[in-house]
Design a protein around this motif. Structure first.
Motif, PDB file in Angstrom:
ATOM      1  N   GLU A 175     -35.121 -17.998  67.462  1.00 34.83           N
ATOM      2  CA  GLU A 175     -33.929 -17.840  67.551  1.00 34.83           C
ATOM      3  C   GLU A 175     -33.613 -16.266  67.895  1.00 34.83           C
ATOM      4  OE1 GLU A 175     -31.014 -16.929  63.668  1.00 34.83           O
ATOM      5  OE2 GLU A 175     -31.785 -19.020  63.793  1.00 34.83           O
ATOM      6  N   THR A 176     -32.568 -16.057  68.747  1.00 33.12           N
ATOM      7  CA  THR A 176     -32.040 -14.784  69.394  1.00 33.12           C
ATOM      8  C   THR A 176     -30.969 -14.356  68.492  1.00 33.12           C
ATOM      9  OG1 THR A 176     -32.658 -15.648  71.433  1.00 33.12           O
ATOM     10  CG2 THR A 176     -31.235 -13.713  71.326  1.00 33.12           C
ATOM     11  N   VAL A 177     -31.299 -13.176  67.973  1.00 34.21           N
ATOM     12  CA  VAL A 177     -30.103 -12.540  67.232  1.00 34.21           C
ATOM     13  C   VAL A 177     -29.389 -11.300  67.847  1.00 34.21           C
ATOM     14  CG1 VAL A 177     -29.778 -11.581  64.769  1.00 34.21           C
ATOM     15  CG2 VAL A 177     -31.389 -13.243  65.175  1.00 34.21           C
ATOM     16  N   LEU A 178     -28.438 -11.069  68.068  1.00 34.09           N
ATOM     17  CA  LEU A 178     -27.683  -9.785  68.271  1.00 34.09           C
ATOM     18  C   LEU A 178     -27.490  -9.261  67.092  1.00 34.09           C
ATOM     19  CD1 LEU A 178     -26.616  -8.593  71.339  1.00 34.09           C
ATOM     20  CD2 LEU A 178     -24.523  -9.855  70.582  1.00 34.09           C
ATOM     21  N   ILE A 179     -27.683  -7.834  67.291  1.00 33.49           N
ATOM     22  CA  ILE A 179     -27.599  -7.082  66.063  1.00 33.49           C
ATOM     23  C   ILE A 179     -26.589  -5.819  66.514  1.00 33.49           C
ATOM     24  CG2 ILE A 179     -28.516  -5.609  64.226  1.00 33.49           C
ATOM     25  CD1 ILE A 179     -31.066  -7.195  64.709  1.00 33.49           C
ATOM     26  N   VAL A 180     -25.262  -5.767  65.830  1.00 36.46           N
ATOM     27  CA  VAL A 180     -24.523  -4.567  66.189  1.00 36.46           C
ATOM     28  C   VAL A 180     -24.277  -3.801  65.062  1.00 36.46           C
ATOM     29  CG1 VAL A 180     -22.241  -4.509  67.194  1.00 36.46           C
ATOM     30  CG2 VAL A 180     -23.550  -6.601  67.804  1.00 36.46           C
ATOM     31  N   ARG A 181     -24.168  -2.715  65.385  1.00 35.20           N
ATOM     32  CA  ARG A 181     -23.898  -1.636  64.151  1.00 35.20           C
ATOM     33  C   ARG A 181     -22.497  -1.109  64.611  1.00 35.20           C
ATOM     34  NH1 ARG A 181     -24.701   0.239  59.768  1.00 35.20           N
ATOM     35  NH2 ARG A 181     -25.096   2.423  59.411  1.00 35.20           N
ATOM     36  N   VAL A 182     -21.848  -1.128  63.239  1.00 35.49           N
ATOM     37  CA  VAL A 182     -20.567  -0.707  63.410  1.00 35.49           C
ATOM     38  C   VAL A 182     -20.219   0.421  62.271  1.00 35.49           C
ATOM     39  CG1 VAL A 182     -19.465  -2.870  64.467  1.00 35.49           C
ATOM     40  CG2 VAL A 182     -19.458  -2.484  62.120  1.00 35.49           C
ATOM     41  N   GLN A 183     -19.130   1.130  62.569  1.00 35.00           N
ATOM     42  CA  GLN A 183     -18.752   2.021  61.624  1.00 35.00           C
ATOM     43  C   GLN A 183     -17.142   1.746  61.491  1.00 35.00           C
ATOM     44  OE1 GLN A 183     -19.253   6.147  62.482  1.00 35.00           O
ATOM     45  NE2 GLN A 183     -18.526   6.715  60.238  1.00 35.00           N
ATOM     46  N   GLU A 184     -16.866   1.333  60.138  1.00 36.55           N
ATOM     47  CA  GLU A 184     -15.357   1.043  59.836  1.00 36.55           C
ATOM     48  C   GLU A 184     -14.563   2.520  59.728  1.00 36.55           C
ATOM     49  OE1 GLU A 184     -15.628  -3.100  57.816  1.00 36.55           O
ATOM     50  OE2 GLU A 184     -16.559  -1.403  56.645  1.00 36.55           O
ATOM     51  N   ALA A 185     -13.188   2.297  59.957  1.00 42.83           N
ATOM     52  CA  ALA A 185     -12.320   3.363  59.730  1.00 42.83           C
ATOM     53  C   ALA A 185     -11.974   3.231  58.213  1.00 42.83           C
ATOM     54  CB  ALA A 185     -11.299   3.336  60.596  1.00 42.83           C
ATOM     55  N   ARG A 186     -11.629   4.745  57.506  1.00 40.92           N
ATOM     56  CA  ARG A 186     -11.362   4.519  56.049  1.00 40.92           C
ATOM     57  C   ARG A 186      -9.936   3.837  56.074  1.00 40.92           C
ATOM     58  NH1 ARG A 186     -13.404   9.691  52.974  1.00 40.92           N
ATOM     59  NH2 ARG A 186     -15.053  10.195  54.569  1.00 40.92           N
ATOM     60  N   THR A 187      -9.965   3.051  54.855  1.00 40.91           N
ATOM     61  CA  THR A 187      -8.526   2.372  54.861  1.00 40.91           C
ATOM     62  C   THR A 187      -7.945   2.918  53.431  1.00 40.91           C
ATOM     63  OG1 THR A 187      -9.920   0.814  53.212  1.00 40.91           O
ATOM     64  CG2 THR A 187      -9.732   0.234  55.699  1.00 40.91           C
ATOM     65  N   ALA A 188      -6.707   3.040  53.900  1.00 47.05           N
ATOM     66  CA  ALA A 188      -5.632   3.553  52.617  1.00 47.05           C
ATOM     67  C   ALA A 188      -5.306   2.376  51.621  1.00 47.05           C
ATOM     68  CB  ALA A 188      -4.357   4.280  53.269  1.00 47.05           C
ATOM     69  N   ARG A 189      -6.122   2.142  50.290  1.00 47.95           N
ATOM     70  CA  ARG A 189      -5.657   1.104  49.710  1.00 47.95           C
ATOM     71  C   ARG A 189      -4.714   1.468  48.399  1.00 47.95           C
ATOM     72  NH1 ARG A 189     -11.057  -2.379  48.943  1.00 47.95           N
ATOM     73  NH2 ARG A 189     -11.306  -2.745  51.029  1.00 47.95           N
TER      74      ARG A 189
END
Length: 189
Positions: A175-189
């Motif tokens: 199996e080939t896995v693509l690993i992507v690191r993301v950083q989310e913006a802060r959300t106003a809840r």
């Protein structure tokens, strides 16, 4: 060497002292520019020889410079990556004879890869299925670096992501896995 003078010689300088200053005179013999005599591709043949020769522009008669060879090897590697071989390794070797050189490239393509799974790291709020949909990258297709780059551009345009890292490609068994690191913006809840 940056200009193709691989046989250049620089001799020890003649040193003269005049008015308490040292004068150094170097004698340099440039020799002729080294040109590529031949390109030999060896190793595991995945593609036809004619296909490989169109992927790389190292041609007999061209002036041999490290910059040109490295640039062409990058294109050669990209050819493999775009055809499903992200783990391809190229081992170049240059043999010199007078003012000519034989460039040999040993190719170890590694396994043909399909992107089986995309895994995200760093997403807390955004679900993985949303990110996969936005990437427009279909699982089960042959790995193609151009498609991966395009998918990353789609992710980077999303207003709720601050950053998208360079992905890692990992093999776990078949199996080939693509690993992507993301950083989310802060959300106003």
């Amino acid at each position: 060497r940056a200009l193709g003078y691989w046989q250049a010689r620089v001799y020890y300088p003649d040193i003269a002292v005049k008015n308490e200053q040292a004068i150094l005179r170097f004698r340099i013999e440039e020799g002729g520019r080294t040109r590529v005599d031949s390109l030999i591709v060896s190793g595991q043949a995945v593609f036809a020889h004619t296909e490989l020769m169109t992927a790389v522009a190292i041609k007999p008669g061209m002036v041999l410079t490290a910059e040109k060879v490295n640039e062409q090897l990058e294109q050669f590697l990209a050819f493999y990556e775009n055809q499903g071989y992200p783990f391809c390794v190229l081992e170049p070797d240059v043999t010199f004879k007078d003012n000519s050189a034989c460039v040999r490239v040993d190719v170890k393509p590694g396994p043909l890869c399909m992107i089986d799974t995309v895994v995200f790291e760093g997403n807390v709020v955004t679900r993985a299925d949303v990110l996969i949909r936005e990437m427009r990258l279909e699982a089960g297709k042959v790995y193609d670096q151009r498609r991966v780059d395009r998918a990353l551009r789609y992710l980077r345009r999303l207003p709720f992501l601050i950053s998208v890292g360079t992905p890692d490609v990992k093999r776990y068994g078949d199996e080939t896995v693509l690993i992507v690191r993301v950083q989310e913006a802060r959300t106003a809840r």
